[in-house]
Design a protein around this motif. Structure first.
Motif, PDB file in Angstrom:
ATOM      1  N   ASP A   1       0.740  -1.121  -0.116  1.00 51.85           N
ATOM      2  CA  ASP A   1       0.105  -0.085   0.192  1.00 51.85           C
ATOM      3  C   ASP A   1       0.808   1.311   0.030  1.00 51.85           C
ATOM      4  O   ASP A   1       0.465   2.298  -0.439  1.00 51.85           O
ATOM      5  CB  ASP A   1      -0.967   0.040   1.277  1.00 51.85           C
ATOM      6  N   GLY A   2       2.196   1.019   0.356  1.00 47.64           N
ATOM      7  CA  GLY A   2       2.906   2.352   0.425  1.00 47.64           C
ATOM      8  C   GLY A   2       2.673   3.368   1.513  1.00 47.64           C
ATOM      9  O   GLY A   2       3.401   4.416   1.666  1.00 47.64           O
ATOM     10  N   THR A   3       1.700   3.164   2.263  1.00 53.36           N
ATOM     11  CA  THR A   3       1.341   4.113   3.545  1.00 53.36           C
ATOM     12  C   THR A   3       1.016   3.620   4.650  1.00 53.36           C
ATOM     13  O   THR A   3       1.304   4.615   5.659  1.00 53.36           O
ATOM     14  CB  THR A   3      -0.290   4.661   3.012  1.00 53.36           C
ATOM     15  N   CYS A   4       1.416   2.380   4.940  1.00 49.54           N
ATOM     16  CA  CYS A   4       1.267   1.992   6.409  1.00 49.54           C
ATOM     17  C   CYS A   4       2.663   2.177   7.126  1.00 49.54           C
ATOM     18  O   CYS A   4       3.563   2.665   6.468  1.00 49.54           O
ATOM     19  CB  CYS A   4       0.924   0.388   6.281  1.00 49.54           C
TER      20      CYS A   4
ATOM     21  N   CYS B   1       5.454   0.113   5.475  1.00 49.67           N
ATOM     22  CA  CYS B   1       6.134   0.600   4.258  1.00 49.67           C
ATOM     23  C   CYS B   1       6.764   1.908   4.476  1.00 49.67           C
ATOM     24  O   CYS B   1       7.795   2.100   4.021  1.00 49.67           O
ATOM     25  CB  CYS B   1       4.662   0.969   3.414  1.00 49.67           C
TER      26      CYS B   1
ATOM     27  N   CYS C   1       4.254  -5.303   4.963  1.00 51.29           N
ATOM     28  CA  CYS C   1       2.829  -4.664   4.851  1.00 51.29           C
ATOM     29  C   CYS C   1       1.793  -5.565   4.775  1.00 51.29           C
ATOM     30  O   CYS C   1       1.792  -6.619   4.209  1.00 51.29           O
ATOM     31  CB  CYS C   1       2.843  -3.887   3.262  1.00 51.29           C
TER      32      CYS C   1
HETATM   33 ZN   LIG Z   1       2.203  -1.084   3.638  1.00 51.46          ZN
END
Ligand SMILES: [Zn+2]
Ligand SMILES: [Zn+2]
Length: 333
Positions: free
Chosen positions: A95-98, A101, A109
């Motif tokens: 997701d690139g946002t957690c 990440c 992730c």
């Molecule tokens: Zn993530």
């Protein structure tokens, strides 16, 4: 396109994959399509096909070590052009946002997606890949030589890094399949003294030819205490053997997505600051770093090729321990 599809997990010998003629995939936003030339067969594919690793969706096309060329570029898929050499490996997206990440650990992730598990994989003539997660591959090495590096090589490299082994250190490798074959070459390149424990005499022989300083069975103890060890065999008892062989302060990294169990052991096995840790998935940085190193060393692989439609045979040979090195499926030409 021809694809080998898993509809229902079953023992490898019974042929769990079904050949299907599917429509060619079309790239969506941020996606590219690969013309798959070769896809290596990993133990994880076998575990998925036999049901030891629970399928996340069915039907699914397994395979997460695909090498090919970009055949189509979707809208917003920056950085790729038709004809570029590219690969797909285990990590298909995050997701690139957690918190993981953002901390540079996209391998952890909770919304990560995996090739050949969440998304269709490379046991097919064509494969959809998220452009940001495709691996850039060097020109030069043959397709079948690159494919086994994309899983075993990359994750072995991550495991090696997580053990904290330093150049010249003493490293144990427990199990000697496709991943360990890559890892020993990196370790020897680092000047490490490598001990290899495996059940098979043929594998011990191969380990010695690749520079192992000592080889033995799981029950044998290397002649010197190890600074670190990596276990590749999917059996908990092997973890105990590795832990018994590492010195005070040493680390054992378990390189298995699926393990039967961990045996009960006395606390003394862990005392003196020994560490036991698992290795989960890989990041894009792991892949890029290893592929560069592999080209520089260069890491060589032993492969046996099978046509894509013989994927069941490759799985059965992997299940029965007959594959020497890595099995690689090649697309019909
Ligand atoms: Zn993530
Ligand atoms: Zn794999």
């Amino acid at each position: 396109m021809l694809a080998m599809v898993l509809r229902r997990p079953a023992p490898a010998a019974s042929g769990p994959l079904e050949a299907a003629d599917l429509p060619d995939p079309a790239p969506g936003e941020g996606e590219i399509v690969l013309d798959v030339a070769a896809c290596a067969v990993c133990r994880t594919d076998l575990q998925l096909c036999e049901g030891d690793l629970v399928a996340r969706r069915l039907p699914v096309i397994p395979g997460h070590q695909a090498v090919g060329r970009v055949a189509a570029v979707g809208p917003g898929a920056r950085g790729w052009r038709e004809g570029d050499r590219a690969g797909a490996y285990w990590l298909a997206g995050a997701d690139g946002t957690c918190r993981h990440c953002r901390a540079g650990r996209e391998n952890l992730c909770e919304r990560a997606a995996f090739t050949g598990w969440d998304r269709d994989g490379g046991f097919a003539e064509r494969l959809l890949v998220r452009a940001e997660y495709a691996a850039r591959l060097p020109e030069g090495p043959a397709d079948v030589a690159l494919a086994p590096l994309l899983c075993g090589g990359v994750i072995g490299h991550r495991a090696l890094r997580l053990t904290g082994i330093r150049p010249g250190g003493r490293l144990g490798l427990y199990g000697f399949g496709a991943s360990a074959l890559c890892t020993i070459q990196v370790a020897v390149h680092m000047g490490c003294e490598v001990a290899v424990a495996t059940r098979s005499e043929a594998e011990r022989e191969r380990a010695r030819s690749l520079g192992a300083a000592w080889t033995g069975s799981y029950a044998d103890r290397p002649p010197w205490p190890l600074d670190a060890a990596i276990t590749f065999a999917p059996a908990g008892d092997v973890v105990a053997a590795a832990l018994a062989a590492v010195d005070r302060g040493g680390t054992v990294a378990v390189n298995a997505i699926h393990l039967d169990r961990l045996p009960e052991m006395p606390y003394e096995a862990l005392w003196w600051e020994r560490s036991l840790r698992s290795v989960a998935n890989v990041t894009r940085a792991d892949a890029a770093e290893f592929l560069e190193l592999a080209a520089e060393i260069p890491v060589r692989t032993a492969v046996e090729e099978h046509p894509l439609e013989d994927a069941n045979l490759a799985l059965a040979r992997l299940a029965s321990g007959e594959v020497r090195g890595a099995a690689v499926l090649t697309a019909p030409r």
